[in-house]
Scaffold this active site. Structure first.
Site, mmCIF file in Angstrom:
data_model
loop_
_atom_site.group_PDB
_atom_site.id
_atom_site.type_symbol
_atom_site.label_atom_id
_atom_site.label_comp_id
_atom_site.label_asym_id
_atom_site.label_seq_id
_atom_site.Cartn_x
_atom_site.Cartn_y
_atom_site.Cartn_z
ATOM 1 N N TYR A 57 0.860 -1.193 0.000
ATOM 2 C CA TYR A 57 0.000 0.000 0.000
ATOM 3 C C TYR A 57 0.899 1.247 0.000
ATOM 4 C CZ TYR A 57 -3.761 -3.210 1.494
ATOM 5 O OH TYR A 57 -4.666 -4.247 1.601
ATOM 6 N N HIS A 123 -0.180 -11.825 1.004
ATOM 7 C CA HIS A 123 -1.211 -10.993 0.372
ATOM 8 C C HIS A 123 -1.950 -11.739 -0.745
ATOM 9 C CE1 HIS A 123 -2.015 -6.408 -0.143
ATOM 10 N NE2 HIS A 123 -3.107 -7.089 -0.304
ATOM 11 N N PRO A 203 -15.865 -4.813 3.380
ATOM 12 C CA PRO A 203 -17.177 -5.231 3.901
ATOM 13 C C PRO A 203 -18.294 -4.267 3.504
ATOM 14 C CG PRO A 203 -15.882 -4.225 5.648
ATOM 15 C CD PRO A 203 -14.961 -4.343 4.462
ATOM 16 N N LEU A 204 -17.897 -3.077 3.045
ATOM 17 C CA LEU A 204 -18.899 -2.110 2.560
ATOM 18 C C LEU A 204 -18.981 -2.167 1.035
ATOM 19 C CD1 LEU A 204 -17.851 0.879 4.880
ATOM 20 C CD2 LEU A 204 -19.904 -0.546 5.117
ATOM 21 N N GLY A 205 -18.457 -3.228 0.451
ATOM 22 C CA GLY A 205 -18.488 -3.340 -1.009
ATOM 23 C C GLY A 205 -17.718 -2.203 -1.671
ATOM 24 N N GLY A 207 -17.482 0.727 -0.664
ATOM 25 C CA GLY A 207 -18.302 1.942 -0.563
ATOM 26 C C GLY A 207 -19.692 1.779 -1.152
ATOM 27 N N PHE A 208 -19.881 0.793 -2.032
ATOM 28 C CA PHE A 208 -21.151 0.680 -2.756
ATOM 29 C C PHE A 208 -22.349 0.482 -1.822
ATOM 30 C CE2 PHE A 208 -24.458 -1.546 -5.133
ATOM 31 C CZ PHE A 208 -24.611 -0.656 -6.182
HETATM 32 N N1 LIG Z 1 -6.290 -8.313 1.343
HETATM 33 C C1 LIG Z 1 -6.620 -7.608 0.302
HETATM 34 O O1 LIG Z 1 -6.321 -7.958 -0.851
HETATM 35 C C2 LIG Z 1 -7.387 -6.326 0.478
HETATM 36 C C3 LIG Z 1 -8.045 -5.725 -0.605
HETATM 37 C C4 LIG Z 1 -8.756 -4.546 -0.376
HETATM 38 C C5 LIG Z 1 -8.797 -3.996 0.894
HETATM 39 N N2 LIG Z 1 -8.132 -4.590 1.930
HETATM 40 C C6 LIG Z 1 -8.169 -4.044 3.294
HETATM 41 O O2 LIG Z 1 -9.527 -3.919 3.688
HETATM 42 C C7 LIG Z 1 -9.808 -2.577 4.097
HETATM 43 C C8 LIG Z 1 -11.248 -2.218 3.768
HETATM 44 O O3 LIG Z 1 -11.581 -2.472 2.418
HETATM 45 P P1 LIG Z 1 -11.885 -1.330 1.366
HETATM 46 O O4 LIG Z 1 -11.370 -0.023 1.865
HETATM 47 O O5 LIG Z 1 -11.454 -1.841 0.063
HETATM 48 O O6 LIG Z 1 -13.473 -1.304 1.273
HETATM 49 P P2 LIG Z 1 -14.698 -0.893 2.221
HETATM 50 O O7 LIG Z 1 -14.257 -0.830 3.621
HETATM 51 O O8 LIG Z 1 -15.788 -1.800 1.831
HETATM 52 O O9 LIG Z 1 -15.081 0.547 1.674
HETATM 53 C C9 LIG Z 1 -14.239 1.655 1.749
HETATM 54 C C10 LIG Z 1 -14.882 2.788 0.970
HETATM 55 O O10 LIG Z 1 -16.133 3.128 1.575
HETATM 56 C C11 LIG Z 1 -16.145 4.496 1.954
HETATM 57 N N3 LIG Z 1 -16.842 4.539 3.248
HETATM 58 C C12 LIG Z 1 -16.445 4.012 4.431
HETATM 59 N N4 LIG Z 1 -17.377 4.196 5.382
HETATM 60 C C13 LIG Z 1 -18.388 4.865 4.801
HETATM 61 C C14 LIG Z 1 -19.639 5.344 5.267
HETATM 62 N N5 LIG Z 1 -20.044 5.156 6.505
HETATM 63 N N6 LIG Z 1 -20.445 6.000 4.375
HETATM 64 C C15 LIG Z 1 -20.059 6.196 3.092
HETATM 65 N N7 LIG Z 1 -18.887 5.745 2.593
HETATM 66 C C16 LIG Z 1 -18.058 5.093 3.443
HETATM 67 C C17 LIG Z 1 -14.692 4.911 2.022
HETATM 68 O O11 LIG Z 1 -14.544 6.282 1.661
HETATM 69 P P3 LIG Z 1 -13.826 7.340 2.647
HETATM 70 O O12 LIG Z 1 -12.453 6.816 2.897
HETATM 71 O O13 LIG Z 1 -13.824 8.572 1.820
HETATM 72 O O14 LIG Z 1 -14.673 7.404 3.849
HETATM 73 C C18 LIG Z 1 -14.060 4.031 0.934
HETATM 74 O O15 LIG Z 1 -14.230 4.623 -0.332
HETATM 75 C C19 LIG Z 1 -8.755 -1.747 3.366
HETATM 76 O O16 LIG Z 1 -8.517 -0.525 4.011
HETATM 77 C C20 LIG Z 1 -7.544 -2.655 3.395
HETATM 78 O O17 LIG Z 1 -6.853 -2.505 4.639
HETATM 79 C C21 LIG Z 1 -7.452 -5.751 1.731
#
Ligand SMILES: NC(=O)c1ccc[n+]([C@@H]2O[C@H](COP(=O)([O-])OP(=O)(O)OC[C@H]3O[C@@H](n4cnc5c(N)ncnc54)[C@H](OP(=O)(O)O)[C@@H]3O)[C@@H](O)[C@H]2O)c1
Length: 327
Positions: A57, A123, A203-205, A207-208
């Site tokens: 990252y 990873h 887990p939030l798709g 952001g979706f």
């Molecule tokens: N192992 C892997 O290959 C892998 C892949 C992907 C991710 N990850 C890890 O998993 C973590 C989480 O996954 P992710 O960030 O991909 O997806 P996520 O947690 O499903 O969604 C993050 C997105 O949602 C937005 N968001 C968060 N809370 C919100 C709310 N209450 N209302 C509206 N929008 C909201 C965030 O924007 P803002 O930041 O602008 O709030 C960001 O754009 C990452 O940070 C990373 O550490 C691991």
């Protein structure tokens, strides 16, 4: 905040962790470091004890950020990081040769400002290195005190079994949400059988599921969603039916869609710890509110029934990344 054990291990963390990736990588330009450090401190104040980062990252700046922010709190929190993806000529390359893992761990220890890494994930599975060899290196690193626990990300169940038989795994980190339920088929039963914890990413798709992404939403050049088929306007539009379902339940439970999405993940098993990512304090607080929402068995059944009738449009990865998962 409620704490959860990751599987049968003694790694106990807050029931919701904080995904730190988006602070530096994957969702547009890196955010201001000072602001992100204070956000991480706010997260600690609110009871979060589990923070997720990775070598790739940035590369490196996300681990540096997390290391600097958490340096005063080392004994109170668990840091998870990952090895096995390098950037070569601007492209991600899988690299888990033993000497490479050893280099990676030294770099991560330094950037995270710790003497031992609480949870160290591969990873992505590297098809050119048998998982038994990777597990052997990890075993040595555990003996040397450089890491405490290990895990795999997006690994297939056969690889998980083979890895676990050499050096017990503490957690698997893979995508899981109301939008991506594939882990329910084989992965979750296998983890339950083996006593391994599960850390759902996105887990939030991505952001979706929060309902804030519409078909006219645009993603900047360094926002990974720009190349993800699921975030093409026509797929965003087709998948709104899922957001509608989440919103309906949110109204019923006097909650927000993000809270329903996270409460749904938390309700699946007591050894699951999602790691939603955000760069905003109000969203962090909103997301933590999910721990107060109890979905009763019949509510969960109704939701799952409705979810199983929705076909999600668009793949979760572009072709070049799709063949690296479930290996
Ligand atoms: N192992 C892997 O290959 C892998 C892949 C992907 C991710 N990850 C890890 O998993 C973590 C989480 O996954 P992710 O960030 O991909 O997806 P996520 O947690 O499903 O969604 C993050 C997105 O949602 C937005 N968001 C968060 N809370 C919100 C709310 N209450 N209302 C509206 N929008 C909201 C965030 O924007 P803002 O930041 O602008 O709030 C960001 O754009 C990452 O940070 C990373 O550490 C691991």
């Amino acid at each position: 905040m409620e704490k959860r054990n990751l599987g049968n291990s003694n790694l106990k963390v807050s029931s919701i962790g904080l995904g730190c990736m988006g602070m530096s990588y994957g969702y547009g330009p890196a955010s201001d470091k000072k602001e992100m450090i204070s956000l991480i401190h706010e997260a600690i104040d609110r009871g979060i004890t589990f923070f997720d980062t990775a070598e790739v990252y940035g590369p490196y700046i996300n681990e540096e950020l997390v290391g600097e922010a958490l340096a005063p709190f080392k004994r109170e929190v668990a840091i998870a990081t990952k090895f096995g993806i390098q950037i070569q000529n601007g492209k991600q390359v899988l690299e888990s040769k033993p000497e490479r893992i050893r280099q990676s761990v030294e770099g991560s220890l330094k950037r995270l400002q710790v003497e031992t890494i609480d949870l160290y994930y591969q990873h992505r599975v590297d098809p050119s290195v048998p998982i038994e060899e990777v597990a052997g290196v990890i075993q040595d690193l555990i003996k040397e005190g450089k890491i405490k626990h290990w895990g795999l990300s997006e690994a297939g169940v056969e690889t998980i079994r083979r890895a676990h038989s050499v050096q017990p795994l503490t957690a698997i980190q893979s995508e899981y949400s109301m939008m991506w339920r594939s882990p329910e088929k084989e992965l979750l039963p296998t983890l339950e059988e083996l006593g391994i914890g599960f850390v759902p990413f996105s887990p939030l798709g991505k952001g979706f599921l929060t309902g804030t992404i519409k078909k006219d939403t645009t993603f900047g050049g360094s926002d990974f969603r720009r190349v993800v088929p699921r975030f093409k306007p026509e797929n965003i539009e087709a998948n709104q039916v899922l957001v509608d379902l989440v919103k309906e339940m949110a109204i019923e439970k006097d909650a927000t869609p993000a809270q329903i999405a996270l409460a749904w993940v938390l309700a699946q098993k007591p050894w699951i710890v999602p790691i939603p990512g955000t760069r905003k304090l109000n969203r962090l607080e909103e997301n933590l509110g999910a721990t107060d929402i109890v979905l009763r068995p019949e509510e969960l059944n109704n939701l799952n029934d409705a979810l199983s009738k929705i076909e999600i449009s668009g793949d979760r990865y572009p072709a070049e990344y799709a063949n690296r998962v479930n290996k």
